[in-house]
Design a protein around this motif. Sequence first.
Motif, PDB file in Angstrom:
ATOM      1  N   ILE A 187       7.392 -16.831  36.631  1.00  9.88           N
ATOM      2  CA  ILE A 187       6.187 -17.513  36.144  1.00  9.88           C
ATOM      3  C   ILE A 187       5.324 -16.540  35.348  1.00  9.88           C
ATOM      4  O   ILE A 187       4.835 -16.858  34.259  1.00  9.88           O
ATOM      5  N   ASN A 229       5.324 -25.153  38.252  1.00 11.06           N
ATOM      6  CA  ASN A 229       5.364 -23.729  37.897  1.00 11.06           C
ATOM      7  C   ASN A 229       5.195 -23.536  36.390  1.00 11.06           C
ATOM      8  O   ASN A 229       4.571 -22.564  35.944  1.00 11.06           O
ATOM      9  N   ALA A 268       2.393 -21.402  34.398  1.00 12.95           N
ATOM     10  CA  ALA A 268       2.746 -20.380  33.416  1.00 12.95           C
ATOM     11  C   ALA A 268       2.109 -20.631  32.057  1.00 12.95           C
ATOM     12  O   ALA A 268       2.302 -19.832  31.134  1.00 12.95           O
TER      13      ALA A 268
END
Length: 384
Positions: A99, A188, A192
């Motif tokens: 990430i 995720n 990110a």
Amino acid sequence: MLTQTTVKNQNAAVIDGSSSTPTLFTPARLGDLHLPNRIVMAPMSRARSSQPGDIPNALMAEYYAQRATAGLIVSEATQISRQGQGYSFTPGIYRQEQIAGWRLVTDAVHAVGGRIFLQLWHVGRVSHSVFQDGAAPVAPSAIQPRGTQVWIVGDDGVGRMVDCPTPRALSREEIQDVINDFRQGAANAMAAGFDGVEIHGGNGYLIDQFLRTVSNPRTDEYGGSIENRTRFLLQLSAAVADEIGADKVGVRLAPYITFKDMAEPQIAPTILHAAAALDKIGIAYIHLSEADWDDAPTIPEQFRHDLRAVYHGQLIVAGRYDQARAARILEEGLADLVAFGRPFVANPDLPRRLAENLPLAEFDGARLFGGDAGGYTDYPALAD
């Protein structure tokens, strides 16, 4: 949120007050995103992640930022779990280090005004025991994909093509685990810094394996009828849409691609059924991956019209499009955006070259996968 009314036939609808026929260089909207053009950078595996751990890195950030004048970038396919991996050095999105690595990429792209979606990926049977801690890969059914190989880098640092073994069939409980992995992968991706995600549902990988009778002869609720074979795709698409918002979700489908032992006689009605259901979920786009080798089957014109009739979101097409062919399909109203793959490898400033009819550079096919900056970030943009 982008509604069906907003996006229906947007290729011929008003774009910022204009009702003219769109071109590659006409602005567009995708959910909350304003795209400066209709040129999409297609997802292309480049196998440059840092090892160990399949972690995105600064070199990848430079690569994507160089190409950020695309209306939209779709990242290379990114495994949602260790189980989902099938090739060496492809990046993941299931660990904190991954990430953080992807955050380098999204920050770099956004810093120069770009937009980027992450492609979420599970390869299914297109894998090897080396990626599965010695176990067999997973699939809808225990059917080996004939003539299918994956790229594995050995301890000597040399990459080799290796045959895929016979997979094992996923249990019902494991199917739910994979759906949860897609949901978490989407969460995720947003952590990110991505603008959205594309679910990879084509090219012979896990979702595509569920869609086709040749790879999915299951007798439970995930096999048999069209409704059953599309259930996995639709459940995980709904889960991802619930997690991050349907207007941030795209799905890639590849109905007429036959490699990886995937020739399917029922594929057209299957894809049309799935598209109609995805329309109800309200996803932002379907990305139609077309076969791009010389003797590949072509997509029938009727299928394109049938797809438009059942799916009213944005349509992206990809598969050996040049500027003239892209202009035609936009003018005909059978696509809203056009994705380019190989041309973006050697032409980081591809939108400018297309707009100004400048020459295109050729890429070095020997340096596509793995390695360093050579054949990756060292292709120059044209001087002003």
